[in-house]
Design a protein around this motif. Structure first.
Motif, PDB file in Angstrom:
ATOM      1  N   VAL A 130       0.834  -1.204   0.000  1.00 10.01           N
ATOM      2  CA  VAL A 130       0.000   0.000   0.000  1.00 10.01           C
ATOM      3  C   VAL A 130       0.870   1.257   0.000  1.00 10.01           C
ATOM      4  O   VAL A 130       0.611   2.220  -0.737  1.00 10.01           O
ATOM      5  CB  VAL A 130      -0.949  -0.010   1.213  1.00 10.01           C
ATOM      6  CG1 VAL A 130      -1.633   1.334   1.370  1.00 10.01           C
ATOM      7  CG2 VAL A 130      -1.992  -1.105   1.060  1.00 10.01           C
ATOM      8  N   PHE A 138       2.243   1.814  -3.423  1.00 12.56           N
ATOM      9  CA  PHE A 138       1.199   2.229  -4.363  1.00 12.56           C
ATOM     10  C   PHE A 138       0.921   3.727  -4.241  1.00 12.56           C
ATOM     11  O   PHE A 138       0.848   4.435  -5.252  1.00 12.56           O
ATOM     12  CB  PHE A 138      -0.080   1.433  -4.122  1.00 12.56           C
ATOM     13  CG  PHE A 138      -1.204   1.801  -5.059  1.00 12.56           C
ATOM     14  CD1 PHE A 138      -1.128   1.472  -6.403  1.00 12.56           C
ATOM     15  CD2 PHE A 138      -2.327   2.471  -4.600  1.00 12.56           C
ATOM     16  CE1 PHE A 138      -2.160   1.810  -7.285  1.00 12.56           C
ATOM     17  CE2 PHE A 138      -3.355   2.814  -5.465  1.00 12.56           C
ATOM     18  CZ  PHE A 138      -3.276   2.480  -6.807  1.00 12.56           C
ATOM     19  N   LEU A 159       3.651   5.703  -5.693  1.00 10.52           N
ATOM     20  CA  LEU A 159       3.609   5.646  -7.159  1.00 10.52           C
ATOM     21  C   LEU A 159       2.675   6.713  -7.725  1.00 10.52           C
ATOM     22  O   LEU A 159       3.014   7.405  -8.693  1.00 10.52           O
ATOM     23  CB  LEU A 159       3.172   4.250  -7.602  1.00 10.52           C
ATOM     24  CG  LEU A 159       2.946   4.021  -9.095  1.00 10.52           C
ATOM     25  CD1 LEU A 159       4.218   4.278  -9.879  1.00 10.52           C
ATOM     26  CD2 LEU A 159       2.453   2.603  -9.344  1.00 10.52           C
ATOM     27  N   LEU A 160       1.492   6.892  -7.098  1.00  9.21           N
ATOM     28  CA  LEU A 160       0.552   7.911  -7.565  1.00  9.21           C
ATOM     29  C   LEU A 160       1.199   9.296  -7.501  1.00  9.21           C
ATOM     30  O   LEU A 160       1.141  10.073  -8.451  1.00  9.21           O
ATOM     31  CB  LEU A 160      -0.726   7.884  -6.717  1.00  9.21           C
ATOM     32  CG  LEU A 160      -1.568   6.602  -6.769  1.00  9.21           C
ATOM     33  CD1 LEU A 160      -2.836   6.778  -5.945  1.00  9.21           C
ATOM     34  CD2 LEU A 160      -1.931   6.227  -8.193  1.00  9.21           C
ATOM     35  N   HIS A 187       4.386   9.980  -7.403  1.00  5.29           N
ATOM     36  CA  HIS A 187       5.570  10.020  -8.247  1.00  5.29           C
ATOM     37  C   HIS A 187       5.211  10.278  -9.712  1.00  5.29           C
ATOM     38  O   HIS A 187       5.943  10.977 -10.419  1.00  5.29           O
ATOM     39  CB  HIS A 187       6.344   8.706  -8.101  1.00  5.29           C
ATOM     40  CG  HIS A 187       7.670   8.692  -8.752  1.00  5.29           C
ATOM     41  ND1 HIS A 187       8.579   9.727  -8.630  1.00  5.29           N
ATOM     42  CD2 HIS A 187       8.266   7.784  -9.559  1.00  5.29           C
ATOM     43  CE1 HIS A 187       9.670   9.433  -9.330  1.00  5.29           C
ATOM     44  NE2 HIS A 187       9.495   8.266  -9.909  1.00  5.29           N
ATOM     45  N   VAL A 188       4.091   9.709 -10.179  1.00  5.16           N
ATOM     46  CA  VAL A 188       3.657   9.979 -11.554  1.00  5.16           C
ATOM     47  C   VAL A 188       3.251  11.452 -11.669  1.00  5.16           C
ATOM     48  O   VAL A 188       3.573  12.124 -12.658  1.00  5.16           O
ATOM     49  CB  VAL A 188       2.505   9.046 -11.964  1.00  5.16           C
ATOM     50  CG1 VAL A 188       1.929   9.454 -13.328  1.00  5.16           C
ATOM     51  CG2 VAL A 188       2.986   7.602 -12.029  1.00  5.16           C
ATOM     52  N   LEU A 189       2.585  11.977 -10.629  1.00  2.00           N
ATOM     53  CA  LEU A 189       2.186  13.388 -10.653  1.00  2.00           C
ATOM     54  C   LEU A 189       3.409  14.308 -10.695  1.00  2.00           C
ATOM     55  O   LEU A 189       3.472  15.236 -11.505  1.00  2.00           O
ATOM     56  CB  LEU A 189       1.332  13.720  -9.426  1.00  2.00           C
ATOM     57  CG  LEU A 189      -0.101  13.186  -9.432  1.00  2.00           C
ATOM     58  CD1 LEU A 189      -0.823  13.607  -8.157  1.00  2.00           C
ATOM     59  CD2 LEU A 189      -0.862  13.686 -10.651  1.00  2.00           C
ATOM     60  N   THR A 242       6.464  13.661 -11.671  1.00  2.00           N
ATOM     61  CA  THR A 242       7.184  13.514 -12.942  1.00  2.00           C
ATOM     62  C   THR A 242       6.439  14.214 -14.080  1.00  2.00           C
ATOM     63  O   THR A 242       7.056  14.743 -15.007  1.00  2.00           O
ATOM     64  CB  THR A 242       7.387  12.020 -13.269  1.00  2.00           C
ATOM     65  OG1 THR A 242       8.041  11.396 -12.166  1.00  2.00           O
ATOM     66  CG2 THR A 242       8.225  11.837 -14.519  1.00  2.00           C
ATOM     67  N   SER A 243       5.106  14.254 -13.990  1.00  2.00           N
ATOM     68  CA  SER A 243       4.313  14.889 -15.046  1.00  2.00           C
ATOM     69  C   SER A 243       4.623  16.376 -15.195  1.00  2.00           C
ATOM     70  O   SER A 243       4.319  16.975 -16.231  1.00  2.00           O
ATOM     71  CB  SER A 243       2.816  14.719 -14.760  1.00  2.00           C
ATOM     72  OG  SER A 243       2.502  13.352 -14.736  1.00  2.00           O
ATOM     73  N   ILE A 289      11.151  18.662  -7.781  1.00  4.12           N
ATOM     74  CA  ILE A 289      12.060  17.538  -7.582  1.00  4.12           C
ATOM     75  C   ILE A 289      13.142  17.900  -6.554  1.00  4.12           C
ATOM     76  O   ILE A 289      13.707  17.017  -5.905  1.00  4.12           O
ATOM     77  CB  ILE A 289      12.680  17.090  -8.928  1.00  4.12           C
ATOM     78  CG1 ILE A 289      12.864  15.566  -8.941  1.00  4.12           C
ATOM     79  CG2 ILE A 289      14.017  17.747  -9.198  1.00  4.12           C
ATOM     80  CD1 ILE A 289      11.581  14.784  -8.967  1.00  4.12           C
ATOM     81  N   TYR A 335      12.805  16.400  -3.213  1.00  4.96           N
ATOM     82  CA  TYR A 335      13.277  15.028  -2.987  1.00  4.96           C
ATOM     83  C   TYR A 335      14.734  14.998  -2.526  1.00  4.96           C
ATOM     84  O   TYR A 335      15.241  13.959  -2.121  1.00  4.96           O
ATOM     85  CB  TYR A 335      13.148  14.202  -4.273  1.00  4.96           C
ATOM     86  CG  TYR A 335      11.744  13.709  -4.548  1.00  4.96           C
ATOM     87  CD1 TYR A 335      11.196  12.688  -3.791  1.00  4.96           C
ATOM     88  CD2 TYR A 335      10.972  14.263  -5.563  1.00  4.96           C
ATOM     89  CE1 TYR A 335       9.909  12.230  -4.032  1.00  4.96           C
ATOM     90  CE2 TYR A 335       9.691  13.810  -5.822  1.00  4.96           C
ATOM     91  CZ  TYR A 335       9.169  12.795  -5.052  1.00  4.96           C
ATOM     92  OH  TYR A 335       7.901  12.345  -5.295  1.00  4.96           O
ATOM     93  N   GLU A 385      13.089   8.398   1.148  1.00  7.17           N
ATOM     94  CA  GLU A 385      13.498   7.547   0.030  1.00  7.17           C
ATOM     95  C   GLU A 385      14.134   6.254   0.539  1.00  7.17           C
ATOM     96  O   GLU A 385      13.896   5.176  -0.022  1.00  7.17           O
ATOM     97  CB  GLU A 385      14.473   8.300  -0.882  1.00  7.17           C
ATOM     98  CG  GLU A 385      13.789   9.345  -1.750  1.00  7.17           C
ATOM     99  CD  GLU A 385      14.606  10.626  -1.887  1.00  7.17           C
ATOM    100  OE1 GLU A 385      15.841  10.561  -1.767  1.00  7.17           O
ATOM    101  OE2 GLU A 385      13.994  11.688  -2.095  1.00  7.17           O
ATOM    102  N   VAL A 410      12.716   2.650  -0.453  1.00  6.17           N
ATOM    103  CA  VAL A 410      13.533   1.591  -1.042  1.00  6.17           C
ATOM    104  C   VAL A 410      13.479   0.343  -0.156  1.00  6.17           C
ATOM    105  O   VAL A 410      13.354  -0.782  -0.658  1.00  6.17           O
ATOM    106  CB  VAL A 410      14.986   2.068  -1.254  1.00  6.17           C
ATOM    107  CG1 VAL A 410      15.887   0.900  -1.640  1.00  6.17           C
ATOM    108  CG2 VAL A 410      15.030   3.130  -2.342  1.00  6.17           C
ATOM    109  N   ILE A 424      10.247  -1.393  -0.875  1.00  5.84           N
ATOM    110  CA  ILE A 424      10.275  -2.040  -2.190  1.00  5.84           C
ATOM    111  C   ILE A 424      11.114  -3.318  -2.140  1.00  5.84           C
ATOM    112  O   ILE A 424      10.710  -4.363  -2.661  1.00  5.84           O
ATOM    113  CB  ILE A 424      10.822  -1.071  -3.256  1.00  5.84           C
ATOM    114  CG1 ILE A 424       9.815   0.050  -3.521  1.00  5.84           C
ATOM    115  CG2 ILE A 424      11.132  -1.819  -4.555  1.00  5.84           C
ATOM    116  CD1 ILE A 424      10.346   1.174  -4.388  1.00  5.84           C
ATOM    117  N   HIS A 431       9.228  -6.022  -0.260  1.00  7.97           N
ATOM    118  CA  HIS A 431       8.080  -6.475  -1.044  1.00  7.97           C
ATOM    119  C   HIS A 431       8.543  -7.349  -2.214  1.00  7.97           C
ATOM    120  O   HIS A 431       7.907  -8.366  -2.523  1.00  7.97           O
ATOM    121  CB  HIS A 431       7.303  -5.254  -1.551  1.00  7.97           C
ATOM    122  CG  HIS A 431       5.906  -5.541  -2.005  1.00  7.97           C
ATOM    123  ND1 HIS A 431       4.825  -5.547  -1.166  1.00  7.97           N
ATOM    124  CD2 HIS A 431       5.410  -5.843  -3.234  1.00  7.97           C
ATOM    125  CE1 HIS A 431       3.723  -5.827  -1.853  1.00  7.97           C
ATOM    126  NE2 HIS A 431       4.045  -6.015  -3.114  1.00  7.97           N
TER     127      HIS A 431
END
Lengths: 127, 153
Positions: A27, A30, A33-34, A36-38, A40-41, A54, A57, A66, A70, A73, A76
């Motif tokens: 979770v 996940f 990830l949401l 991170h896509v925002l 990066t966009s 950025i 970060y 971070e 990691v 991740i 998992h």
């Protein structure tokens, strides 16, 4: 409190707690990830907008975040391989407990390789 | 004309026994297989991503617009990141769907949570895919100091 019956895979002890940790880390990853896509966009907005966001970060607090990400991740991923082996390898269910300690060992080795490098990048001088 | 007894269909004694004819398909089985198959691919994709973005050179300090520009001018990293985005979003959404099904016992709560989840899935996948394919590494009028070296070759 009654003891969990012996021989079960997913009730009490290593079987259950690895399952709990797998869900919690899943979770966490996940939701990152949401986000991170925002972030990066923002490369579609402007170089300045992306660089400003950025740079967050690169702060020490996010650097520790971070490291935690990691760690989540890596656990998992390795525990996921263990789950696959429990499902598909004929001897998987018998060795599921041993495999968890192998997962934890590999986790420690991987983090020992990653953490010093990452923390030097985050806290080291020259930036 | 009457049907002869030999024309009647008699089930073969070797017919596989089915307790209940399934009407719902094998969706959950495929989702279970997908979690394992995508998981293995994601280990390679994400470990590679983390190594290149956090371990090589100055790690996280190297990441800026020029860094992304340098990566996404290469079809290799475009495909890598696209694959990672789609697989991770399907894998993660399916995992959270399982968790919602496990813990949200009221129909309404479960419906609302899964609607929000699928909405987040559609928005994130669409946005991410669009960004990877429409990214302009060397935008006109941008400060040249912020661009990748590939813009000046």
């Amino acid at each position: 409190m009654p003891e969990a019956p012996g021989g079960t895979l997913y009730r009490g002890r290593e079987g259950m707690w690895s399952w709990v940790a797998h869900r919690v880390t899943g979770v966490l990853i996940f939701f990152f990830l949401l986000v991170h896509v925002l972030d990066t966009s923002l490369v579609r907005v402007s170089p300045e907008a992306y660089n400003v966001v950025i740079s967050a970060y690169k702060t020490p607090i996010m650097g520790l975040g971070e490291a935690g990400l990691v760690a989540a991740i890596v656990f998992h991923a390795f525990n996921g391989v263990r789950v696959i082996l429990v499902d598909y390898w004929s001897k998987g269910p018998r060795y599921h407990r041993v495999m968890l300690y192998v997962v934890l060992g590999l986790f420690v080795v991987t983090m020992a390789g990653f953490l010093p490098r990452h923390l030097m990048n985050v806290f080291g001088g020259g930036h | 004309m009457t049907t002869t007894p030999s024309a009647q269909v008699i089930p073969s004694p070797r017919d596989p026994y089915a307790r209940r004819k399934t009407t719902r398909g094998n969706y959950e089985l495929y989702s279970w297989v997908f979690m394992r198959a995508s998981g293995v691919l994601l280990i390679v994709l994400i470990f590679g991503h983390l190594f290149v973005n956090l371990m090589v050179g100055e790690g996280v300090h190297r990441i800026d617009f020029a860094f992304v520009g340098g990566k996404w001018t290469s079809p290799f990293w475009q495909v890598w990141d696209l694959l990672m985005l789609w697989l991770a979003m399907f894998h993660g959404t399916n995992g959270v769907r399982t968790i919602i099904n496990d813990y949200a016992s009221r129909d309404l709560t479960r419906g609302i949570l899964k609607t929000l989840l699928y909405l987040a899935f559609v928005i994130t996948v669409a946005l991410g895919t669009l960004v990877i394919f429409t990214f302009e590494p060397c935008p006109a009028n941008a400060d040249p100091a912020l661009l990748a070296s590939i813009c000046f070759e």
